[in-house]
Design an enzyme around this catalytic site. Structure first.
Site, mmCIF file in Angstrom:
data_model
loop_
_atom_site.group_PDB
_atom_site.id
_atom_site.type_symbol
_atom_site.label_atom_id
_atom_site.label_comp_id
_atom_site.label_asym_id
_atom_site.label_seq_id
_atom_site.Cartn_x
_atom_site.Cartn_y
_atom_site.Cartn_z
ATOM 1 N N GLU A 100 -2.239 -0.130 -8.796
ATOM 2 C CA GLU A 100 -3.658 -0.184 -8.574
ATOM 3 C C GLU A 100 -4.213 1.112 -8.021
ATOM 4 O OE1 GLU A 100 -4.274 -3.661 -6.142
ATOM 5 O OE2 GLU A 100 -6.586 -3.001 -5.874
ATOM 6 N N ASP B 240 -9.641 -0.596 -9.210
ATOM 7 C CA ASP B 240 -10.416 -1.420 -7.954
ATOM 8 C C ASP B 240 -11.727 -0.681 -7.637
ATOM 9 O OD1 ASP B 240 -11.393 -2.375 -5.542
ATOM 10 O OD2 ASP B 240 -9.423 -2.454 -4.673
ATOM 11 N N LYS C 137 0.884 -1.084 -0.075
ATOM 12 C CA LYS C 137 -0.038 -0.043 0.025
ATOM 13 C C LYS C 137 0.754 1.258 0.164
ATOM 14 C CE LYS C 137 -3.933 -2.132 0.648
ATOM 15 N NZ LYS C 137 -5.158 -1.918 -0.597
ATOM 16 N N ASP D 251 -0.537 -0.408 -4.342
ATOM 17 C CA ASP D 251 -2.115 0.006 -4.428
ATOM 18 C C ASP D 251 -2.078 1.267 -3.707
ATOM 19 O OD1 ASP D 251 -4.773 0.197 -4.471
ATOM 20 O OD2 ASP D 251 -5.076 -1.750 -3.003
ATOM 21 N N LYS E 25 -13.588 -7.293 -7.036
ATOM 22 C CA LYS E 25 -14.239 -7.823 -5.610
ATOM 23 C C LYS E 25 -15.532 -8.162 -5.748
ATOM 24 C CE LYS E 25 -10.754 -5.259 -2.784
ATOM 25 N NZ LYS E 25 -10.296 -3.909 -2.280
HETATM 26 MG MG LIG Z 1 -7.152 -2.197 -3.954
#
Ligand SMILES: [Mg+2]
Length: 368
Positions: free
Chosen positions: A213, A238, A163, A188, A262
């Site tokens: 991402e 995402d 992240k 991400d 997701k």
């Molecule tokens: Mg993500």
């Protein structure tokens, strides 16, 4: 399939360590376990929004009230024949996608069990196992982050995702590359950047990352398309891909080259399959992301990841990677970087009733 009874149970399981991303931090995993009873079968699902506004506007409390006041009373006593059928009914209720996902996926579990078929086969999957990727959150101390990666990489995870947020990006990637060399790696941002930070992505473009991402917020589809023109690294979306319309608009603009699906964010399997079909038509590859969810949601993620177009390692990890305990038997396990697909009918893992009771915050039952 007539729904004889539905049960919602809000559970809370502690994380192994707090999970921090650019938008917040959580120490406990909230989930609402859904049970749909029909003709002697029990189908399970999980509405798995994170506490607070960690990932999206959906929260456990919002899902709880939508489920108890709107969705479950509306489906008990009714007949449903096919995925289009139950999706039409659920879409008409205007609940959030995380709420819908818990119920929608429980229907699939029921349907697969009644056909004596493993869930991944019912979805159209053809793999026996899927590749698992490791994701790590933000840490105050880079040494702690490197230690966490080292600890879990022994399970053979096929790639690492870190992240990032403004001010903590290039140094993170630099540190991982220095410690672990040329491993498959990506970042991400959870939408934490705006175009004024474009130079950060120009620098990150030199690190040979698998993808960026969600660099910009979900709604920044035009800006994401401009960024994709400037960098070689594929952009993965995402948060941007909640609906079919958003997906089609992002494709039209050229905002991405890789899709993260997701199940929670898109509201269940049916929508995920529709979105995947659109991606396939445009030659866009995908992978399955997670919140992460508890074991029910993770087992669903593996099932979806078994479809052909999901060519990148999934975010689904071993149960004990995130949680001090899990509510399924057996736990999700990663061996040599892969997770085996279960061969039993339906979801393929058992839900542990004792654990559900142990971690229960609230429970409501609905019958005719
Ligand atoms: Mg993500």
């Amino acid at each position: 399939m007539k729904i004889d009874k539905a049960v919602a149970t809000h559970v809370r399981v502690p994380f192994v360590e707090p999970f921090r991303i650019s938008s917040g931090c959580v120490a406990e995993k909230d989930a609402i376990v859904l049970e749909l009873h029909s003709d002697g079968f029990t189908g399970y699902g999980e509405s798995s929004a994170m506490a607070g506004r960690f990932y999206s506007a959906d929260t456990p409390e919002k899902s709880w009230s939508e489920l108890c006041e709107l969705v479950l009373p509306a489906i008990v006593g009714r007949e449903f024949e096919c995925p289009q059928n139950w999706n039409l009914a659920l879409d008409g209720l205007r609940a959030g996608n995380f709420t819908k996902a818990g119920v929608e996926t429980a229907f699939w579990d029921l349907a697969a069990q009644s056909r004596n078929q493993p869930l991944h086969i019912a979805l159209g999957g053809r793999k026996d196992q899927v590749q698992a990727g490791l994701a790590v959150g933000l840490y105050d101390d880079l040494t702690d982050m490197l230690r966490a990666i080292e600890r879990y990489l022994v399970d053979g995870y096929r790639r690492v995702k870190v992240k990032i947020e403004p001010g903590r990006d290039i140094d993170i990637v630099n540190a991982v590359r220095s410690a672990f060399g040329d491993i498959p790696l990506f970042v991400d941002a959870n939408g934490a950047y705006t175009p004024e930070y474009v130079d950060v992505f120009r620098v990150l473009d030199e690190f040979g990352l698998l993808m960026f991402e969600q660099p910009y917020p979900g709604s920044f589809l035009e800006e994401l398309a401009e960024l994709q023109q400037l960098v070689r690294t594929p952009i993965c979306l995402d948060e941007s891909l909640e609906t079919l319309e958003q997906l089609q608009e992002a494709i039209r603009l050229g905002s991405f080259r890789i899709a993260n699906f997701k199940i929670q964010r898109v509201g269940g399997f049916y929508r995920a399959l529709e979105m995947d079909a659109i991606c396939r038509k445009h030659g866009l590859k995908a992978w399955v992301g997670t919140m992460p969810e508890l074991g029910i949601g993770q087992a669903q993620g593996i099932a979806l990841a078994s479809l052909d177009n999901f060519v990148y390692a999934t975010d689904v990890e071993a149960s004990d990677r995130w949680f001090q305990d899990d509510i399924v038997n057996p736990f999700i396990q990663v061996r040599n970087g892969t997770i085996d697909l279960p061969s039993k009918p339906g979801l393929g893992v058992s839900v542990d009733r004792t654990k559900i009771q142990k971690y229960e915050i609230a429970s409501r039952s609905f019958s005719e």
